[in-house]
Design an enzyme around this catalytic site. Structure first.
Site, PDB file in Angstrom:
ATOM      1  N   HIS A 195      25.650  19.149 -21.857  1.00  0.00           N
ATOM      2  CA  HIS A 195      26.994  19.731 -21.756  1.00  0.00           C
ATOM      3  C   HIS A 195      28.007  18.589 -21.640  1.00  0.00           C
ATOM      4  O   HIS A 195      27.792  17.654 -20.863  1.00  0.00           O
ATOM      5  CB  HIS A 195      27.072  20.646 -20.539  1.00  0.00           C
ATOM      6  CG  HIS A 195      28.385  21.348 -20.433  1.00  0.00           C
ATOM      7  ND1 HIS A 195      28.733  22.400 -21.244  1.00  0.00           N
ATOM      8  CD2 HIS A 195      29.456  21.125 -19.620  1.00  0.00           C
ATOM      9  CE1 HIS A 195      29.951  22.806 -20.944  1.00  0.00           C
ATOM     10  NE2 HIS A 195      30.410  22.052 -19.958  1.00  0.00           N
TER      11      HIS A 195
ATOM     12  N   GLY B 241      24.485  18.354 -35.210  1.00  0.00           N
ATOM     13  CA  GLY B 241      23.191  17.939 -34.686  1.00  0.00           C
ATOM     14  C   GLY B 241      23.052  16.458 -34.384  1.00  0.00           C
ATOM     15  O   GLY B 241      21.956  15.912 -34.469  1.00  0.00           O
ATOM     16  N   SER B 242      24.153  15.813 -33.972  1.00  0.00           N
ATOM     17  CA  SER B 242      24.009  14.376 -33.686  1.00  0.00           C
ATOM     18  C   SER B 242      23.138  14.146 -32.446  1.00  0.00           C
ATOM     19  O   SER B 242      22.369  13.169 -32.398  1.00  0.00           O
ATOM     20  CB  SER B 242      25.377  13.714 -33.528  1.00  0.00           C
ATOM     21  OG  SER B 242      26.032  14.138 -32.359  1.00  0.00           O
ATOM     22  N   ASN B 243      23.229  15.028 -31.458  1.00  0.00           N
ATOM     23  CA  ASN B 243      22.325  14.887 -30.303  1.00  0.00           C
ATOM     24  C   ASN B 243      20.885  15.154 -30.695  1.00  0.00           C
ATOM     25  O   ASN B 243      19.964  14.464 -30.224  1.00  0.00           O
ATOM     26  CB  ASN B 243      22.751  15.846 -29.187  1.00  0.00           C
ATOM     27  CG  ASN B 243      23.853  15.267 -28.322  1.00  0.00           C
ATOM     28  OD1 ASN B 243      23.622  14.331 -27.578  1.00  0.00           O
ATOM     29  ND2 ASN B 243      25.049  15.805 -28.453  1.00  0.00           N
TER      30      ASN B 243
HETATM   31  C1  GAR Z   1      28.028  17.956 -28.077  1.00  0.00           C
HETATM   32  O1  GAR Z   1      29.159  17.280 -27.612  1.00  0.00           O
HETATM   33  C2  GAR Z   1      27.438  18.816 -26.973  1.00  0.00           C
HETATM   34  O2  GAR Z   1      27.523  18.228 -25.707  1.00  0.00           O
HETATM   35  C3  GAR Z   1      28.310  20.040 -27.064  1.00  0.00           C
HETATM   36  O3  GAR Z   1      28.492  20.263 -28.429  1.00  0.00           O
HETATM   37  C4  GAR Z   1      28.423  19.010 -29.128  1.00  0.00           C
HETATM   38  C5  GAR Z   1      27.401  19.139 -30.231  1.00  0.00           C
HETATM   39  O4  GAR Z   1      27.415  18.010 -31.063  1.00  0.00           O
HETATM   40  N1  GAR Z   1      27.672  21.139 -26.424  1.00  0.00           N
HETATM   41  C6  GAR Z   1      28.345  22.136 -25.846  1.00  0.00           C
HETATM   42  O5  GAR Z   1      29.556  22.200 -25.822  1.00  0.00           O
HETATM   43  C7  GAR Z   1      27.467  23.198 -25.224  1.00  0.00           C
HETATM   44  N2  GAR Z   1      28.247  24.166 -24.554  1.00  0.00           N
HETATM   45  P1  GAR Z   1      26.140  17.683 -31.972  1.00  0.00           P
HETATM   46  O6  GAR Z   1      25.827  18.934 -32.781  1.00  0.00           O
HETATM   47  O7  GAR Z   1      26.615  16.571 -32.852  1.00  0.00           O
HETATM   48  O8  GAR Z   1      25.013  17.293 -31.080  1.00  0.00           O
END
Ligand code: GAR
Length: 195
Positions: free
Chosen positions: A109, A12-14
């Site tokens: 993405h 969940g960093s985004n």
């Molecule tokens: C992120 O890099 C996002 O762009 C990718 O998963 C990661 C989640 O990181 N999303 C996909 O690949 C969607 N198909 P996060 O949980 O640290 O945000």
């Protein structure tokens, strides 16, 4: 003030970048963080910031995506969001779910769409010998990793890059891009953000 629900599957960093951005004069606030994985690390981080959280484990539903989504929807609808943000949410959504949130669901993405929809985006960019990579925020339509582009950020591919080093460089930009797009989108402006 727009109400935002965020769907995650992992760290969940985004999602955190979005939460941290929704302060002060920002036109939106988070009302829910939900995950298909009860063990997703992001849930505790959201709860620590006093954002309501929910988890609906997709596994007991097997191949019945609609039944999983119905359960997830109960939580989402209860939070009455205006905007739904997918942030590392790794389940494919049915057209029924997508149409319900048409025009108010965003996704990030890790590629420069339309290049590399789906998985293993960084490996594919390296295999193709691309000179640059990046990430895209787009409106979600029924087609996977498709829909109007609301923003893109680009990074160089460096010699010696591996998928993990490239992913880390792209992720830094994801954390800049998604909040910038959401701020604009919540204010009713769909002009693409280009970083
Ligand atoms: C992120 O890099 C996002 O762009 C990718 O998963 C990661 C989640 O990181 N999303 C996909 O690949 C969607 N198909 P996060 O949980 O640290 O945000």
């Amino acid at each position: 003030m727009k109400r935002v629900a965020i769907l995650i599957s992992g760290g969940g960093s985004n999602m955190l970048a979005l939460l941290d951005s929704m302060v002060g004069d920002h036109p939106a606030r988070a009302v829910l963080v939900a995950s298909n994985d009860p063990a997703a690390g992001g849930l505790a981080k959201a709860a620590a910031r006093d954002v309501p959280v929910a988890a609906v484990d997709h596994r007991p539903f097997g191949k019945d995506r609609a039944a999983f989504e119905a359960e997830l929807l109960r939580h989402i609808e209860a939070a009455e969001p205006d905007i739904l943000c997918l942030a590392g949410f790794m389940r494919v959504l049915t057209p029924g779910f997508v149409s319900r949130f048409e025009g108010r669901m965003l996704n990030i993405h890790p590629s420069l769409l339309p290049k590399y929809p789906g998985l293993h985006t960084h490996q594919r960019a390296l295999d193709a010998g691309d000179a640059e990579a990046g990430c895209t925020v787009h409106e979600v339509t029924a087609v996977l990793d498709d829909g109007p582009v609301l923003g893109q950020a680009r990074v160089p591919v460096l010699s010696g890059d591996r998928p993990d080093t490239l992913a880390a460089r792209v992720l830094v930009q994801e954390h800049r891009l998604y909040p910038a797009v959401l701020r604009r989108y919540a204010a009713g402006d769909r002009t693409p953000v280009l970083l």
